[in-house]
Design a protein around this motif. Structure first.
Motif, mmCIF file in Angstrom:
data_model
loop_
_atom_site.group_PDB
_atom_site.id
_atom_site.type_symbol
_atom_site.label_atom_id
_atom_site.label_comp_id
_atom_site.label_asym_id
_atom_site.label_seq_id
_atom_site.Cartn_x
_atom_site.Cartn_y
_atom_site.Cartn_z
ATOM 1 N N VAL A 81 0.848 -1.200 0.000
ATOM 2 C CA VAL A 81 0.000 0.000 0.000
ATOM 3 C C VAL A 81 0.878 1.243 0.000
ATOM 4 C CG1 VAL A 81 -1.666 1.357 1.343
ATOM 5 C CG2 VAL A 81 -2.006 -1.113 1.038
ATOM 6 N N ARG A 82 1.947 1.218 0.783
ATOM 7 C CA ARG A 82 2.881 2.350 0.829
ATOM 8 C C ARG A 82 3.477 2.601 -0.556
ATOM 9 N NH1 ARG A 82 7.921 3.232 0.672
ATOM 10 N NH2 ARG A 82 8.542 1.059 0.801
ATOM 11 N N ILE A 83 3.903 1.540 -1.229
ATOM 12 C CA ILE A 83 4.511 1.667 -2.558
ATOM 13 C C ILE A 83 3.491 2.187 -3.568
ATOM 14 C CG2 ILE A 83 5.491 0.322 -4.468
ATOM 15 C CD1 ILE A 83 6.753 -1.488 -2.220
ATOM 16 N N ILE A 84 2.276 1.668 -3.511
ATOM 17 C CA ILE A 84 1.209 2.119 -4.415
ATOM 18 C C ILE A 84 0.881 3.584 -4.142
ATOM 19 C CG2 ILE A 84 -1.232 1.819 -5.038
ATOM 20 C CD1 ILE A 84 -0.774 -1.234 -4.367
ATOM 21 N N ALA A 85 0.776 3.958 -2.871
ATOM 22 C CA ALA A 85 0.469 5.347 -2.512
ATOM 23 C C ALA A 85 1.546 6.295 -3.046
ATOM 24 C CB ALA A 85 0.337 5.480 -1.000
ATOM 25 N N GLU A 86 2.800 5.903 -2.930
ATOM 26 C CA GLU A 86 3.891 6.738 -3.462
ATOM 27 C C GLU A 86 3.774 6.883 -4.975
ATOM 28 O OE1 GLU A 86 7.618 5.091 -2.168
ATOM 29 O OE2 GLU A 86 7.242 5.619 -0.063
ATOM 30 N N ALA A 87 3.488 5.780 -5.658
ATOM 31 C CA ALA A 87 3.348 5.829 -7.117
ATOM 32 C C ALA A 87 2.175 6.726 -7.522
ATOM 33 C CB ALA A 87 3.167 4.417 -7.673
ATOM 34 N N LEU A 88 1.071 6.618 -6.813
ATOM 35 C CA LEU A 88 -0.087 7.470 -7.116
ATOM 36 C C LEU A 88 0.219 8.938 -6.882
ATOM 37 C CD1 LEU A 88 -2.966 5.309 -5.587
ATOM 38 C CD2 LEU A 88 -2.558 5.757 -8.018
#
Length: 142
Positions: A81-88
């Motif tokens: 989720v952290r990685i996805i949030a950063e990408a978003l």
């Protein structure tokens, strides 16, 4: 035809238990899902939104039991989720606009403005979940 899709917040431990319990765990989760924090503003456009954000992995990993329950079930543990949030958070309106135009054939009557609003809402949802160290379960009902 889909009847909607939603993203739900849960802890890594809850997600691990749900995945271990398979179909029964999923049924129990969905029975009580109304008590959870969730994002469903895109409910009727979940396909368009998740396709547009496929590179960021917003649908997560496909659950093994998804076929058994007759709907799409994806998940992401807190670190993902952290990685996805950063990408978003790195996406610009221009990036979204370019993707939207490239995928025009699946967008139907949806407008770019509607998509931008949904992307920003989902991004904020992921940011909050990431800040709280939460996992996310994505469910696309069919």
């Amino acid at each position: 035809m889909s009847t909607g899709g939603s993203f739900y917040v849960l802890s890594d431990e809850e997600l691990e238990q749900l995945l271990d319990d398979g179909e029964e765990g999923f049924e129990a989760f969905m029975h009580d899902s109304h008590e959870r924090e969730y994002f469903s503003e895109q409910e009727w456009y979940w396909y368009e939104l998740t396709e547009l954000l496929d590179d960021e992995g917003v649908r997560g990993e496909l659950a093994d039991f998804a076929e058994d329950v007759g709907c799409g079930v994806g998940y992401a543990f807190a670190e993902d989720v952290r990685i996805i949030a950063e990408a978003l958070s790195r996406l610009t309106d221009e990036d979204i606009g370019e993707r939207f135009e490239d995928m025009r054939d699946i967008m139907g009557r949806m407008t770019l403005e509607e998509m931008l609003e949904l992307v920003k809402g989902l991004s904020a949802f992921y940011q909050k979940a990431s800040k709280n160290g939460a996992a996310i379960l994505f469910v696309a009902m069919s």
